[in-house]
Design a protein around this motif. Structure first.
Motif, PDB file in Angstrom:
ATOM      1  N   ALA A   1      40.631  34.015  44.212  1.00 25.81           N
ATOM      2  CA  ALA A   1      39.900  33.939  42.944  1.00 25.81           C
ATOM      3  C   ALA A   1      38.972  32.724  42.929  1.00 25.81           C
ATOM      4  N   ILE A   2      39.489  31.587  43.397  1.00 21.36           N
ATOM      5  CA  ILE A   2      38.679  30.358  43.424  1.00 21.36           C
ATOM      6  C   ILE A   2      37.441  30.540  44.290  1.00 21.36           C
ATOM      7  N   ASP A   3      37.581  31.231  45.417  1.00 22.38           N
ATOM      8  CA  ASP A   3      36.445  31.477  46.314  1.00 22.38           C
ATOM      9  C   ASP A   3      35.340  32.274  45.630  1.00 22.38           C
ATOM     10  N   ARG A   4      35.682  32.998  44.581  1.00 18.57           N
ATOM     11  CA  ARG A   4      34.701  33.776  43.826  1.00 18.57           C
ATOM     12  C   ARG A   4      34.228  33.047  42.574  1.00 18.57           C
ATOM     13  N   GLY A   5      34.704  31.809  42.433  1.00 18.67           N
ATOM     14  CA  GLY A   5      34.296  31.031  41.270  1.00 18.67           C
ATOM     15  C   GLY A   5      35.102  31.343  40.027  1.00 18.67           C
ATOM     16  N   TRP A   6      36.266  31.971  40.221  1.00 17.26           N
ATOM     17  CA  TRP A   6      37.105  32.361  39.099  1.00 17.26           C
ATOM     18  C   TRP A   6      38.394  31.535  39.052  1.00 17.26           C
ATOM     19  N   LYS A   7      39.148  31.733  37.990  1.00 22.30           N
ATOM     20  CA  LYS A   7      40.436  31.057  37.829  1.00 22.30           C
ATOM     21  C   LYS A   7      41.505  32.104  37.501  1.00 22.30           C
ATOM     22  N   LEU A   8      42.641  32.038  38.216  1.00 25.16           N
ATOM     23  CA  LEU A   8      43.744  32.973  37.983  1.00 25.16           C
ATOM     24  C   LEU A   8      44.986  32.187  37.590  1.00 25.16           C
ATOM     25  N   ASN A   9      45.537  32.522  36.428  1.00 29.45           N
ATOM     26  CA  ASN A   9      46.794  31.923  35.993  1.00 29.45           C
ATOM     27  C   ASN A   9      47.613  32.975  35.256  1.00 29.45           C
ATOM     28  N   GLU A  10      48.696  32.553  34.605  1.00 31.15           N
ATOM     29  CA  GLU A  10      49.570  33.520  33.957  1.00 31.15           C
ATOM     30  C   GLU A  10      48.949  34.184  32.733  1.00 31.15           C
ATOM     31  N   TYR A  11      47.788  33.672  32.295  1.00 30.20           N
ATOM     32  CA  TYR A  11      47.128  34.249  31.119  1.00 30.20           C
ATOM     33  C   TYR A  11      46.055  35.271  31.484  1.00 30.20           C
ATOM     34  N   GLY A  12      45.626  35.265  32.738  1.00 29.92           N
ATOM     35  CA  GLY A  12      44.629  36.233  33.143  1.00 29.92           C
ATOM     36  C   GLY A  12      43.745  35.712  34.268  1.00 29.92           C
ATOM     37  N   LEU A  13      42.784  36.534  34.642  1.00 29.93           N
ATOM     38  CA  LEU A  13      41.748  36.171  35.611  1.00 29.93           C
ATOM     39  C   LEU A  13      40.498  35.868  34.817  1.00 29.93           C
ATOM     40  N   PHE A  14      39.963  34.657  34.995  1.00 25.84           N
ATOM     41  CA  PHE A  14      38.866  34.198  34.145  1.00 25.84           C
ATOM     42  C   PHE A  14      37.623  33.866  34.955  1.00 25.84           C
ATOM     43  N   GLU A  15      36.490  34.256  34.399  1.00 23.61           N
ATOM     44  CA  GLU A  15      35.185  33.778  34.873  1.00 23.61           C
ATOM     45  C   GLU A  15      34.641  32.882  33.768  1.00 23.61           C
ATOM     46  N   ASP A  16      34.548  31.590  34.062  1.00 22.15           N
ATOM     47  CA  ASP A  16      34.315  30.594  33.010  1.00 22.15           C
ATOM     48  C   ASP A  16      35.440  30.745  31.988  1.00 22.15           C
ATOM     49  N   ASN A  17      35.129  31.032  30.740  1.00 26.18           N
ATOM     50  CA  ASN A  17      36.177  31.172  29.728  1.00 26.18           C
ATOM     51  C   ASN A  17      36.423  32.626  29.341  1.00 26.18           C
ATOM     52  N   GLU A  18      35.817  33.530  30.094  1.00 29.53           N
ATOM     53  CA  GLU A  18      35.958  34.945  29.769  1.00 29.53           C
ATOM     54  C   GLU A  18      37.041  35.594  30.636  1.00 29.53           C
ATOM     55  N   ARG A  19      38.002  36.236  29.964  1.00 32.51           N
ATOM     56  CA  ARG A  19      39.048  36.944  30.714  1.00 32.51           C
ATOM     57  C   ARG A  19      38.461  38.234  31.264  1.00 32.51           C
ATOM     58  N   ILE A  20      38.486  38.390  32.575  1.00 33.44           N
ATOM     59  CA  ILE A  20      37.895  39.576  33.190  1.00 33.44           C
ATOM     60  C   ILE A  20      38.968  40.537  33.738  1.00 33.44           C
ATOM     61  N   ALA A  21      40.200  40.120  33.728  1.00 35.70           N
ATOM     62  CA  ALA A  21      41.316  40.992  34.116  1.00 35.70           C
ATOM     63  C   ALA A  21      42.618  40.319  33.697  1.00 35.70           C
ATOM     64  N   GLY A  22      43.676  41.110  33.572  1.00 36.52           N
ATOM     65  CA  GLY A  22      44.973  40.512  33.247  1.00 36.52           C
ATOM     66  C   GLY A  22      45.940  41.433  32.540  1.00 36.52           C
ATOM     67  N   LYS A  23      45.453  42.574  32.039  1.00 38.49           N
ATOM     68  CA  LYS A  23      46.352  43.446  31.287  1.00 38.49           C
ATOM     69  C   LYS A  23      47.398  44.092  32.186  1.00 38.49           C
ATOM     70  N   THR A  24      47.000  44.428  33.419  1.00 36.14           N
ATOM     71  CA  THR A  24      47.930  44.997  34.392  1.00 36.14           C
ATOM     72  C   THR A  24      47.774  44.283  35.724  1.00 36.14           C
ATOM     73  N   GLU A  25      48.800  44.340  36.542  1.00 35.91           N
ATOM     74  CA  GLU A  25      48.710  43.771  37.888  1.00 35.91           C
ATOM     75  C   GLU A  25      47.655  44.502  38.710  1.00 35.91           C
ATOM     76  N   GLU A  26      47.604  45.820  38.571  1.00 30.70           N
ATOM     77  CA  GLU A  26      46.626  46.609  39.315  1.00 30.70           C
ATOM     78  C   GLU A  26      45.215  46.137  39.005  1.00 30.70           C
ATOM     79  N   GLU A  27      44.968  45.809  37.748  1.00 30.94           N
ATOM     80  CA  GLU A  27      43.640  45.346  37.325  1.00 30.94           C
ATOM     81  C   GLU A  27      43.301  44.012  37.989  1.00 30.94           C
ATOM     82  N   VAL A  28      44.283  43.121  38.074  1.00 29.15           N
ATOM     83  CA  VAL A  28      44.052  41.817  38.696  1.00 29.15           C
ATOM     84  C   VAL A  28      43.729  41.981  40.182  1.00 29.15           C
ATOM     85  N   TYR A  29      44.556  42.755  40.896  1.00 28.56           N
ATOM     86  CA  TYR A  29      44.303  42.964  42.326  1.00 28.56           C
ATOM     87  C   TYR A  29      42.959  43.660  42.559  1.00 28.56           C
ATOM     88  N   GLU A  30      42.670  44.664  41.760  1.00 24.35           N
ATOM     89  CA  GLU A  30      41.434  45.430  41.946  1.00 24.35           C
ATOM     90  C   GLU A  30      40.206  44.534  41.773  1.00 24.35           C
TER      91      GLU A  30
END
Length: 572
Positions: A274-303
């Motif tokens: 995620a960091i290599d793409r400029g994103w942040k991944l934690n227990e609250y979701g996958l974020f681009e800047d402050n926008e959550r771009i994935a996190g509702k399901t594990e499949e969504e995060v991996y995809e």
């Protein structure tokens, strides 16, 4: 406080140990050990069985007296006879008997001569050279004790997976029934089906205003409430298990499940992605800047990270990320793929049921075959068969196969590998079997070189098919013996032999890393439950989970085949 099967088994096993140290009646000692094994192997908690009206005295090896003791333990949490014996025998002596090479008589001798009643006192006496002078010990025995202490798995223990399951599943059911709870799942090493579990992490989503936290801390097994908050509470159960319950937002549920499932090593690699793409991944979701771009399901995060869903069993950073990138994740073996069990015992040796009863139970599970592997003659304590006894069993199996419909019994034997590398039966009787499982049941203190050569010499016998529980470990009880398993596996592949994955929750031997090694080298793995009862057949699921952690697919597992193909594969 509820009493689980593991508590009952531990009480009976401890009672047997102390009675044996005291020099008690061996039949009585064996009865308590058998009862411990029976209760430990039950697929359901004994307490729940009693609630549902089950008569525990009907269980094999239990009877009215032991059933009464089990009910007393469940009702009061105490076993009066155990307390009585503990008043006569120092409590530390039972643990000392678990050190390889020290049986009850030696433990008592050490106590009488040197006052040794703890593992630490034993270690100090051995290192000071005080044991060698005791009659019946000597310098070599003293050194063996020092070596065994180096391998001893004492101290704080994680729970075996099956024991954790008996505690975790009722708790999860309780949480799911709380008003307002929408989703609830146990993450962590439990979800990854590791062979031992240290604590539990439960994640839930719930409606606003749910009293999930109030109800959670009032669960009847809670011994201590460490903390209680609106989104997280921590308790300690009577078993010593720490349990965290977290309420997470539905929009973050998948990210939280990924984060708390682990492993840490797997998570670090995925977060770096995620960091290599400029994103942040934690227990609250996958974020681009402050926008959550994935996190509702594990499949969504991996995809979103350009990966297919990676099964929890594989999340150990052992190449699963690279395999996912290349579309090469294994199609993991499932319980439904198993066509039969290759390792079980009957009343002919130390099992609890007849050949017919075990066959019918296997048929009820949808199996096409069941391998009968009662012990060989050297295992007198387990009622090992003589060659004449085995010949009679072979005849009975042949007769039964004429009558049975929909299930086939395979003729096998669990044959001891003697210290000189010879097998416990003659080639003449072994040639009459469909296959032979070979195992080490003694001589654990041999050097790595001698133990390895012992097994290799046994493999020279053309009737040797499968090496059972290859390292001899008992989880939380006995460390593996010294053996060059890399060499054993290479030689097994060369000779057309196999290494068993023993599915008994006490063993799970070979481990997941060795399963993956077998897969990589093209060595098929048979899974056997080592069942000594009908209930024991149910532990196949633990073997299948271990196989999955080792990346095994159905094609990698020997007993996913029909009987004729299976026997052809085992023919040397």
């Amino acid at each position: 406080m509820p009493v689980h099967n593991s508590d009952i088994a531990e009480a009976f096993r401890r009672l047997a140990d102390l009675l044996e140290i005291e020099g008690g009646n061996q039949y009585r000692v064996r009865a308590y050990r058998n009862a411990a094994a029976t209760v430990e192997g039950l697929p359901h908690d004994a307490a729940r069985m009693i609630e549902q009206g089950a008569d525990l005295s009907e269980l094999p090896g239990i009877g009215e007296d032991l059933a009464g003791k089990i009910e007393t333990l469940i009702e009061t949490g105490e076993l009066p006879l155990l307390e009585e014996v503990e008043g006569r025998v120092p409590e530390g002596l039972a643990e000392i008997t678990h050190v390889s090479g020290i049986g009850p008589k030696r433990a008592w001798k050490l106590y009488e001569e040197l006052g040794i009643e703890t593992i630490e006192a034993l270690r100090k006496a051995a290192e000071a050279g005080e044991i060698r002078d005791i009659e019946g010990f000597g310098e070599k025995t003293e050194q063996n004790i020092i070596d065994a202490l180096g391998r001893f798995e004492g101290g704080e223990k994680r729970l075996r997976l099956m024991d954790a399951e008996h505690i975790a599943e009722p708790l999860l059911d309780y949480v799911r029934e709380i008003d307002g709870v929408k989703q609830a799942i146990i993450a962590g090493s439990y979800r990854r089906q590791k062979e031992t579990v240290g604590d539990l992490d439960i994640l839930v989503t719930a409606k606003r205003g749910s009293d999930v936290m109030d109800r959670f801390v009032k669960y009847d097994e809670v011994d201590e409430v460490v903390s209680k908050g609106e989104t997280r509470s921590t308790v300690v159960l009577q078993s010593g298990f720490h349990v965290d319950l977290r309420v997470v937002a539905e929009v973050s549920y998948g990210a939280a499940l990924f984060y708390f499932t682990g492993s840490k090593a797997h998570n670090i690699v995925v977060r770096k992605r995620a960091i290599d793409r400029g994103w942040k991944l934690n227990e609250y979701g996958l974020f681009e800047d402050n926008e959550r771009i994935a996190g509702k399901t594990e499949e969504e995060v991996y995809e979103k990270l350009d990966l297919p869903f990676i099964p929890p069993l594989l999340r150990e950073n052992r190449g699963e990320i690279e395999a996912a990138e290349n579309g090469e994740l294994p199609d993991l073996v499932q319980l439904d793929d198993i066509r039969g069990d290759l390792h079980c015992h009957t009343k002919w040796s130390d099992g609890k049921f007849t050949l017919r009863e075990m066959a019918e139970a296997a048929k009820d599970k949808g199996y096409a075959f069941l391998g009968i592997t009662d012990h060989s003659k050297s295992q007198t304590v387990a009622g090992g068969l003589s060659e004449d006894g085995l010949a009679k069993q072979i005849d009975e199996i042949d007769e039964l196969n004429e009558e049975l419909d929909g299930i086939r019994l395979l003729k096998g034997s669990e044959v001891d590998i003697l210290e000189n590398g010879k097998l416990d039966f003659s080639d003449n009787i072994l040639a009459q079997l469909d296959y032979v499982i070979c195992a080490i049941h003694g001589g654990f203190n041999l050097s790595r070189e001698k133990q390895t050569e012992r097994v290799l010499r046994a493999m020279d016998n053309k009737h040797f098919n499968i090496l059972a529980h290859a390292t001899g470990r008992l989880i939380n009880e006995r460390a593996p013996y010294e053996i060059d398993l890399d060499r054993i596996m290479t030689e097994a592949e060369d000779r057309g032999c196999f290494l068993e994955l023993n599915a008994h929750p006490n063993r799970l031997d070979i481990d997941d890393a060795r399963c993956k090694m077998a897969r990589d080298m093209g060595l098929m793995v048979p899974i056997g439950t080592d069942a000594h009862s009908i209930n024991g057949l149910e532990t196949m699921r633990f073997g299948v989970a271990q196989a999955g952690r080792g990346w095994l697919e159905a094609k990698d597992v020997l007993n996913t085949r029909a009987p004729d193909e299976l026997l052809k594969l085992m023919r040397r």
